[in-house]
Design an enzyme around this catalytic site. Structure first.
Site, short mmCIF file in Angstrom:
data_model
loop_
_atom_site.label_atom_id
_atom_site.label_comp_id
_atom_site.label_asym_id
_atom_site.label_seq_id
_atom_site.Cartn_x
_atom_site.Cartn_y
_atom_site.Cartn_z
N ASP A 5 25.24 40.38 29.94
CA ASP A 5 26.15 40.03 31.03
C ASP A 5 26.94 41.27 31.52
OD1 ASP A 5 26.85 37.88 32.61
OD2 ASP A 5 28.19 36.94 31.17
N GLY B 65 38.55 34.58 35.44
CA GLY B 65 38.33 35.74 34.60
C GLY B 65 37.85 36.98 35.31
N ALA B 66 38.12 38.13 34.70
CA ALA B 66 37.55 39.41 35.12
C ALA B 66 36.19 39.58 34.42
CB ALA B 66 38.48 40.55 34.76
N ASN C 261 35.12 42.20 32.47
CA ASN C 261 34.97 43.13 31.34
C ASN C 261 34.85 42.45 29.98
OD1 ASN C 261 37.63 42.34 31.55
ND2 ASN C 261 38.45 44.34 30.98
N LYS D 279 36.72 29.63 36.09
CA LYS D 279 35.77 30.35 36.97
C LYS D 279 35.61 31.78 36.44
CE LYS D 279 36.15 33.00 40.51
NZ LYS D 279 35.07 33.98 40.26
N SER E 250 42.76 42.07 38.95
CA SER E 250 43.48 43.24 39.47
C SER E 250 44.82 42.82 40.08
CB SER E 250 42.61 43.92 40.54
OG SER E 250 42.40 43.00 41.59
N LYS F 128 56.44 44.37 35.07
CA LYS F 128 56.32 44.97 36.41
C LYS F 128 55.07 44.41 37.12
CE LYS F 128 57.63 49.51 36.24
NZ LYS F 128 57.66 50.85 35.59
N GLY G 138 51.93 42.01 35.37
CA GLY G 138 51.73 40.59 35.05
C GLY G 138 52.96 39.78 34.79
N GLU H 203 49.66 36.17 26.80
CA GLU H 203 48.58 35.48 26.14
C GLU H 203 48.71 35.73 24.64
OE1 GLU H 203 44.99 36.71 28.55
OE2 GLU H 203 45.21 34.62 29.20
P1 NDP Z 1 39.42 41.04 40.48
O1 NDP Z 1 40.87 40.98 40.72
O2 NDP Z 1 38.54 41.59 41.52
O3 NDP Z 1 38.84 39.58 40.14
C1 NDP Z 1 39.38 38.80 39.10
C2 NDP Z 1 38.91 37.36 39.26
O4 NDP Z 1 39.58 36.77 40.39
C3 NDP Z 1 37.42 37.24 39.55
O5 NDP Z 1 36.92 36.08 38.91
C4 NDP Z 1 37.40 37.08 41.06
O6 NDP Z 1 36.23 36.47 41.51
C5 NDP Z 1 38.62 36.22 41.28
N1 NDP Z 1 39.19 36.26 42.62
C6 NDP Z 1 39.06 37.21 43.56
N2 NDP Z 1 39.78 36.88 44.67
C7 NDP Z 1 40.37 35.69 44.42
C8 NDP Z 1 41.26 34.84 45.14
N3 NDP Z 1 41.68 35.13 46.38
N4 NDP Z 1 41.68 33.69 44.56
C9 NDP Z 1 41.29 33.37 43.31
N5 NDP Z 1 40.45 34.14 42.57
C10 NDP Z 1 40.00 35.29 43.10
O7 NDP Z 1 39.26 41.86 39.11
P2 NDP Z 1 37.94 42.41 38.42
O8 NDP Z 1 37.03 41.28 38.10
O9 NDP Z 1 37.43 43.55 39.23
O10 NDP Z 1 38.51 42.93 37.02
C11 NDP Z 1 39.10 44.18 36.88
C12 NDP Z 1 40.62 44.07 36.93
O11 NDP Z 1 41.05 43.13 35.95
C13 NDP Z 1 41.31 45.38 36.60
O12 NDP Z 1 42.39 45.58 37.46
C14 NDP Z 1 41.80 45.14 35.20
O13 NDP Z 1 42.90 45.93 34.86
C15 NDP Z 1 42.12 43.70 35.21
N6 NDP Z 1 42.13 43.16 33.85
C16 NDP Z 1 43.33 42.79 33.29
C17 NDP Z 1 43.39 42.36 31.97
C18 NDP Z 1 44.67 41.94 31.34
O14 NDP Z 1 44.62 41.17 30.38
N7 NDP Z 1 45.83 42.36 31.80
C19 NDP Z 1 42.18 42.32 31.13
C20 NDP Z 1 40.97 42.67 31.84
C21 NDP Z 1 40.97 43.10 33.15
P3 NDP Z 1 34.89 37.35 41.72
O15 NDP Z 1 34.93 38.53 40.85
O16 NDP Z 1 33.85 36.40 41.34
O17 NDP Z 1 34.92 37.69 43.17
#
Ligand code: NDP
Length: 485
Positions: free
Chosen positions: A94, A151-152, A154, A177, A230, A452, A455, A459
């Protein structure tokens, strides 16, 4: 290797099913660029079915005792552990992360969360409060209702478990999702939860892109949203949730500082810098991507870090000898290479890596910039790839103020043998999760989250319970009611 093809795309009300009207969702193995499965995204009908199922399952699930709910979660933890290899292989397919990592970090961490929250489910209670004149009050800890997890890409298994375990322990139900990039692992989790005895509808999975996430967040059936993603997505989701006063947990990005003083154990600090910048090819939110190193050991630190990178075994993540795999996607690699170009253009000194690796898959070299200054783009923005930046500092006050000079606040660390300084500096860090003389250890027993822009909420640990339950206060009068007239 395990067959990555899932039975179907979605998991709703206890069964797999496909949504023939959904768009195609190809799953690409990052090490080869090949499509290894094709799913479909959820239409509004599937989103509705999942939310209806979660809503219908809620009364019976919340009415069960915590002991009963906990037993199911702990059984699921045992199943995750028993199937660790199969789940790790799927996680590798994955995400592209090396099997060497996934065998110890993903299903294992998910199982810890299920075991931990399964264990404390029975002990979730309110309290008794004695009041004047024999009156008293009590509080009841109630679930929030239907929760949405997003979820993200990673850590798909870990992220789903870190959200589902406390949510379910508290008596909520969930629709999850996954990221469109990594849709496979969460389906397996749903399957295992069912096998452990979870009633249908308590945990549902729908696939899709951001629009599916947005549809879930704005639905009136939903009481809470927990996002890992993000900062820009976090702002959108938080704002949409606020429209209906929903609860939120936001686990967002970071640009975390690791401050290394002259008196630190330099080899430990270098090891931590490697773990905190190159594990999972640098795709970790809490990474210590700003390495602030005191001038007395600066050159030595840069030299040792650079030398140690030659030990990276870059290759097929399915080979257990590999310890550095590809980026998750071609797009993510492009973003990271764009930052490297900016680093060079703005005058940072490239001391290792810097290039994509030719051939199939989305590989790139582990990269280190030295002599990075605070105003450079690579010093300010989250890169989310294998790029470490080393900064020089002279004094403690200076290091702390530069460490805090960012909108992010996810994590931070200090390396020193001076105990008082370690605690003083950590106390001054504007970060939700800190380490002293180590980096990126996130056991389930310890709260995890940011301050800040990084978040809202926490968790893991007992802290997560506060974010998946609410208190009802009940005043009990023991005497008669007096009134003025
Ligand atoms: P994104 O913000 O692009 O996406 C996160 C999730 O949100 C995905 O499932 C995405 O769907 C979904 N999404 C996107 N737009 C919307 C919306 N308008 N409404 C609801 N859901 C939406 O992050 P990434 O997947 O690129 O992950 C990387 C980011 O995650 C980095 O910034 C990283 O730092 C952060 N992260 C934070 C962690 C923490 O615990 N603090 C841990 C791991 C990562 P889809 O991707 O299917 O479009």
């Amino acid at each position: 290797m395990t067959d990555p093809t899932p039975t179907a795309s979605h998991f709703v009300n206890g069964t797999y099913f496909d949504d023939a009207n959904g768009d195609e969702l190809p799953v690409v193995f990052p090490a080869t660029g090949e499509t290894i499965a094709t799913l479909n995204t959820a239409t509004q009908a599937t989103v509705d079915a999942a939310l209806d199922a979660a809503q219908a399952a809620l009364p019976a699930w919340r009415a069960m005792t915590g002991t009963e709910r906990g037993r199911i979660l702990r059984r699921a933890a045992d199943l995750l552990r028993a199937r660790n290899r199969e789940l790790s292989e799927l996680e590798t397919l994955d995400t592209g992360k090396p099997l060497q990592e996934t065998l110890v970090a993903d299903a294992a961490s998910g199982a810890d969360a299920l075991e931990y929250f399964g264990g404390i489910a029975a002990g979730l209670t309110g309290e008794h409060i004695q009041l004047a004149d024999g009156d008293w009050a009590y509080t009841m800890r109630e679930p929030l209702g239907v929760c949405v997890g997003i979820g993200a890409w990673n850590y798909p298994t870990q992220i789903a478990c870190w959200k589902a375990a406390p949510a379910l322990a508290c008596g909520n139900t969930m629709v999850f999702k996954p990221s469109e990039t990594t849709p496979l692992c969460t389906l397996k989790l749903a399957e295992i939860l069912m096998e452990a005895g979870l009633p249908p509808g308590v945990f549902n999975v729908v696939q899709g892109r951001g629009d599916v996430g947005a549809a879930l967040v704005s639905d009136t059936r939903v009481a809470k949203v927990s996002l890992t993603g993000s900062v820009p997505t976090g702002r959108k989701v938080y704002a949409a949730a606020a429209e209906q006063m929903k609860h939120v947990t936001m686990e967002l990005g970071g640009k975390s500082p690791m401050i290394v003083f002259d008196d630190a154990d330099i080899d430990d600090a270098v090891s931590a810098a490697i773990n905190g910048n190159f594990y999972s090819s640098g795709q970790i939110c809490s990474n210590g991507t700003r390495l602030l190193v005191q001038s007395g050991i600066y050159e030595s630190f840069v030299e040792r870090l650079t030398r140690r990178l030659t030990g990276a075994v870059i290759g097929d993540p399915r080979d257990e000898a590999t310890n550095f795999g590809p980026m998750v996607s071609a797009m993510q690699r492009e973003i990271v290479l764009g930052y490297i170009a900016k680093g060079k253009a703005e005058g940072a000194r490239l001391v290792a890596g810097g290039d994509a690796i030719e051939g199939p898959g989305f590989y790139m070299q582990p990269t280190v910039f030295a002599d990075v200054t605070d105003e450079m783009t690579i010093a300010r923005e989250e890169i989310f790839g294998p790029v470490a930046s080393v900064f020089r500092f002279e004094a403690e006050d200076e290091a702390l103020s530069r460490a805090n000079n960012t909108g992010f606040g996810l994590a931070g660390a200090v390396f020193t043998r001076d105990l008082a300084r370690a605690h003083r500096v950590v106390a001054g860090l504007e970060a939700g999760t800190c380490w002293i003389n180590t980096y990126n250890l996130t056991p389930v027993e310890m709260p995890f989250g940011g301050v800040k822009d990084s978040g809202v909420g926490r968790e893991n640990a007992k802290a997560a319970i506060e974010h998946y339950s609410q208190l009802k206060s009940v005043y009990v009068a023991m005497g008669s009611v007096e009134a003025p007239f």
